[in-house]
Write an enzyme that holds these catalytic residues in place. Structure first.
Site, PDB file in Angstrom:
ATOM      1  N   ASP A  77     -62.997 -64.916  46.030  1.00 40.44           N
ATOM      2  CA  ASP A  77     -64.096 -64.293  46.765  1.00 40.44           C
ATOM      3  C   ASP A  77     -64.091 -62.796  46.418  1.00 40.44           C
ATOM      4  O   ASP A  77     -64.611 -62.405  45.372  1.00 40.44           O
ATOM      5  CB  ASP A  77     -63.858 -64.590  48.247  1.00 40.44           C
ATOM      6  CG  ASP A  77     -64.973 -64.151  49.164  1.00 40.44           C
ATOM      7  OD1 ASP A  77     -66.117 -64.061  48.715  1.00 40.44           O
ATOM      8  OD2 ASP A  77     -64.700 -63.904  50.342  1.00 40.44           O
TER       9      ASP A  77
ATOM     10  N   GLU B 218     -55.871 -71.689  42.618  1.00 40.55           N
ATOM     11  CA  GLU B 218     -56.592 -71.187  43.804  1.00 40.55           C
ATOM     12  C   GLU B 218     -57.786 -72.083  44.115  1.00 40.55           C
ATOM     13  O   GLU B 218     -58.419 -72.605  43.201  1.00 40.55           O
ATOM     14  CB  GLU B 218     -57.117 -69.774  43.522  1.00 40.55           C
ATOM     15  CG  GLU B 218     -56.227 -68.647  44.017  1.00 40.55           C
ATOM     16  CD  GLU B 218     -56.333 -68.430  45.530  1.00 40.55           C
ATOM     17  OE1 GLU B 218     -56.664 -69.362  46.277  1.00 40.55           O
ATOM     18  OE2 GLU B 218     -56.059 -67.292  45.951  1.00 40.55           O
TER      19      GLU B 218
HETATM   20  P1  5GP Z   1     -60.371 -63.186  48.468  1.00 39.39           P
HETATM   21  O1  5GP Z   1     -59.075 -62.451  48.618  1.00 39.39           O
HETATM   22  O2  5GP Z   1     -60.733 -63.481  47.036  1.00 39.39           O
HETATM   23  O3  5GP Z   1     -61.486 -62.482  49.195  1.00 39.39           O
HETATM   24  O4  5GP Z   1     -60.227 -64.545  49.253  1.00 39.39           O
HETATM   25  C1  5GP Z   1     -59.457 -65.580  48.796  1.00 39.39           C
HETATM   26  C2  5GP Z   1     -59.199 -66.604  49.879  1.00 39.39           C
HETATM   27  O5  5GP Z   1     -60.131 -66.488  50.956  1.00 39.39           O
HETATM   28  C3  5GP Z   1     -59.376 -68.010  49.351  1.00 39.39           C
HETATM   29  O6  5GP Z   1     -58.197 -68.496  48.748  1.00 39.39           O
HETATM   30  C4  5GP Z   1     -59.760 -68.764  50.602  1.00 39.39           C
HETATM   31  O7  5GP Z   1     -58.614 -69.140  51.320  1.00 39.39           O
HETATM   32  C5  5GP Z   1     -60.539 -67.741  51.413  1.00 39.39           C
HETATM   33  N1  5GP Z   1     -61.981 -67.880  51.185  1.00 39.39           N
HETATM   34  C6  5GP Z   1     -62.799 -67.087  50.473  1.00 39.39           C
HETATM   35  N2  5GP Z   1     -64.069 -67.528  50.491  1.00 39.39           N
HETATM   36  C7  5GP Z   1     -64.050 -68.655  51.230  1.00 39.39           C
HETATM   37  C8  5GP Z   1     -65.072 -69.605  51.598  1.00 39.39           C
HETATM   38  O8  5GP Z   1     -66.260 -69.538  51.266  1.00 39.39           O
HETATM   39  N3  5GP Z   1     -64.640 -70.636  52.376  1.00 39.39           N
HETATM   40  C9  5GP Z   1     -63.352 -70.783  52.790  1.00 39.39           C
HETATM   41  N4  5GP Z   1     -63.064 -71.838  53.548  1.00 39.39           N
HETATM   42  N5  5GP Z   1     -62.378 -69.921  52.448  1.00 39.39           N
HETATM   43  C10 5GP Z   1     -62.726 -68.862  51.672  1.00 39.39           C
END
Ligand code: 5GP
Length: 184
Positions: A105, A101
């Site tokens: 986040d 990954e």
């Molecule tokens: P989660 O499900 O953990 O909230 O998000 C995972 C996905 O969200 C990551 O694989 C990525 O694609 C996107 N993401 C989360 N935070 C960021 C960030 O700060 N910048 C970017 N560009 N994508 C993020």
């Protein structure tokens, strides 16, 4: 919105990737072979740059596959809804698998992926993430290998996008609002 200075430089990223590769190689050296390599599964599209550097630093046999899941699109907030857009080509039963990954986040994407992968019977399943935003976590999900913990800001570069832009930046930068503050 504009881009702030580098949060992680090229050199810091390279050191982080090399350290992760050493740890993973040490952990898997006795478990994988040319006949049964470690399977790295990159989560498209954000993990592509990280995965291509990571695989070249590993000193054990590896093979690759990819999965595409729904992402944020033009927004910077997780919807919590995960959709598989492209599934694996390879069966993962009895394989040692590491999900690659870009960033964790809320952890919601990973929570879904771990369950999905586990149901397919791998010999083992771990996760490597280049970046982690622990303050934002809402799902209690394991990430065995973390490159760097970063603050709660929206970042781009080194594969990470904002509305499909900036994936090509060689360093990781914070997206700032027009007053210059980091934004999420
Ligand atoms: P989660 O499900 O953990 O909230 O998000 C995972 C996905 O969200 C990551 O694989 C990525 O694609 C996107 N993401 C989360 N935070 C960021 C960030 O700060 N910048 C970017 N560009 N994508 C993020």
């Amino acid at each position: 919105m504009h881009l702030g200075p580098c949060l992680l430089s090229r050199e810091e990223i390279a050191e982080t990737v090399a350290a992760l590769a050493r740890e993973i190689s040490d952990d898997y050296r006795d478990r994988v072979s040319e006949e049964s390599p470690l399977l790295l599964v990159g989560i498209l599209k954000g993990a592509v740059v990280f995965m291509s550097d990571l695989m070249r630093e590993l000193s054990i046999p590896v093979s690759l596959d990819f999965m595409a899941v729904s992402s944020y699109g033009a927004s910077t907030e997780s919807t919590g809804v995960v959709r598989i857009l492209h599934d694996l080509d390879t069966p993962i039963e009895h394989r040692h698998v590491i999900i690659v990954e870009d960033i964790v986040d809320t952890g919601l994407t990973l929570q879904y992926l771990r369950e999905h992968f586990k149901s397919r019977g791998p010999a083992s399943l771990r996760v490597v993430a280049l970046l982690d935003k622990p303050e934002r976590r809402s799902a209690n999900v394991a990430v065995e290998y973390v490159g760097r913990a970063i603050p709660d800001d929206f970042v781009v570069g080194y594969g990470l996008d904002w509305d499909q832009k900036y994936r090509d930046l060689p360093c990781v930068r914070i997206v700032c609002d027009d007053e210059g503050e980091g934004s999420v």
